[in-house]
Design a protein around this motif. Structure first.
Motif, mmCIF file in Angstrom:
data_model
loop_
_atom_site.group_PDB
_atom_site.id
_atom_site.type_symbol
_atom_site.label_atom_id
_atom_site.label_comp_id
_atom_site.label_asym_id
_atom_site.label_seq_id
_atom_site.Cartn_x
_atom_site.Cartn_y
_atom_site.Cartn_z
ATOM 1 N N PHE A 102 -21.175 -2.146 -4.342
ATOM 2 C CA PHE A 102 -19.844 -2.950 -3.788
ATOM 3 C C PHE A 102 -20.093 -4.231 -4.515
ATOM 4 O O PHE A 102 -20.994 -4.947 -4.242
ATOM 5 N N TYR B 276 -12.452 0.840 -5.630
ATOM 6 C CA TYR B 276 -13.043 1.006 -4.480
ATOM 7 C C TYR B 276 -12.884 -0.719 -3.539
ATOM 8 O O TYR B 276 -12.488 -0.773 -2.619
ATOM 9 N N GLU B 277 -13.268 -1.536 -4.501
ATOM 10 C CA GLU B 277 -13.167 -3.006 -4.008
ATOM 11 C C GLU B 277 -11.897 -3.283 -3.531
ATOM 12 O O GLU B 277 -11.597 -4.085 -2.405
ATOM 13 N N PHE C 206 -10.613 -1.268 -0.507
ATOM 14 C CA PHE C 206 -11.413 -1.665 0.909
ATOM 15 C C PHE C 206 -11.018 -2.998 1.293
ATOM 16 O O PHE C 206 -10.829 -3.151 2.675
ATOM 17 N N THR C 207 -10.739 -3.870 0.468
ATOM 18 C CA THR C 207 -10.140 -5.287 0.704
ATOM 19 C C THR C 207 -8.651 -5.152 1.524
ATOM 20 O O THR C 207 -8.509 -5.880 2.461
ATOM 21 N N ALA D 5 -7.754 -2.687 3.175
ATOM 22 C CA ALA D 5 -7.994 -1.814 4.285
ATOM 23 C C ALA D 5 -8.142 -2.886 5.299
ATOM 24 O O ALA D 5 -7.600 -2.956 6.692
#
Length: 218
Positions: A3, A186-187, A190-191, A193
């Motif tokens: 990550f 993904y980054e 995820f941020t 969320a």
């Protein structure tokens, strides 16, 4: 896969710009839904049968069709009708119209939970029926519906992500553009969320405080 926290930090200003738009849209949609819901529940309780049926039909329509479809209908339909709305305005209108229908039903449940003796007591004190409703019934009903209203507010916050499909530069739109440009999917999500979780948590915490406050006053 590692990550990349540095990526998140470097692009945080972009996420925060989208967050501002999300907060603005959520706050406006929530406030307007509360007001529109009051109007709709008033029509729903009208003494005129055609008005009652019209309000009931409206509620069924907006509750039983996806808000995304309503957004598209308003956004593209307004352009075809000759008065094009911005993506923000179309999204706000769709969120208000749909959630106002849900809020109207929440209000109606709260109003019907107050016993008729309360109205009779107001009339016995010399109030008109309308005065008894606004002074006696409605305040009690509003205290009882804070929790479901809070749940509807959470739904509004999450549904603001849908306006990204009509090019409103809120958080999800900013994230999608960033993911397309950098492939850091993904980054990015995820941020997003985490930011939605933070926003919903702050709203829910505030509504819990309000619920406790009105419970004390009651």
């Amino acid at each position: 896969m590692n990550f990349d926290f540095g990526f998140v930090v470097r692009n945080l200003p972009l996420f925060l710009e989208g967050l501002v738009v999300t907060v603005q849209l959520s706050a406006l949609a929530f406030a307007l839904s509360l007001l529109w819901g009051l109007i709709v529940v008033g029509l729903r309780r009208s003494s005129s049968s055609p008005i009652r049926n019209l309000a009931a039909g409206y509620i069924q329509l907006v509750r039983n069709t996806p808000v995304l479809v309503q957004m598209y209908f308003i956004f593209f339909g307004s352009g075809m009708a000759g008065f094009p709305l911005s993506g923000f305005a179309a999204g706000l209108l769709a969120l208000t119209l749909q959630n106002g229908g849900y809020v109207a039903e929440i209000y109606r449940a709260g109003i019907e939970s107050v016993t008729r003796r309360q109205t009779e007591a107001g009339l016995a004190l010399g109030m008109l029926r309308r005065q008894a409703f606004f002074i006696v019934i409605l305040p009690q009903a509003l205290r009882r519906v804070v929790a479901p209203i809070s749940n509807q507010g959470v739904a509004i916050i999450k549904d603001t992500a849908l306006v990204s499909t009509i090019s409103v530069a809120e958080m999800t739109h900013a994230g999608r553009l960033l993911a397309d440009r950098t492939a850091a999917v993904y980054e990015v999500f995820f941020t997003l969320a985490l930011l939605y979780l933070l926003l919903v948590s702050l709203f829910s915490g505030t509504m819990r405080l309000i619920e406790r406050r009105v419970r004390v006053l009651a």
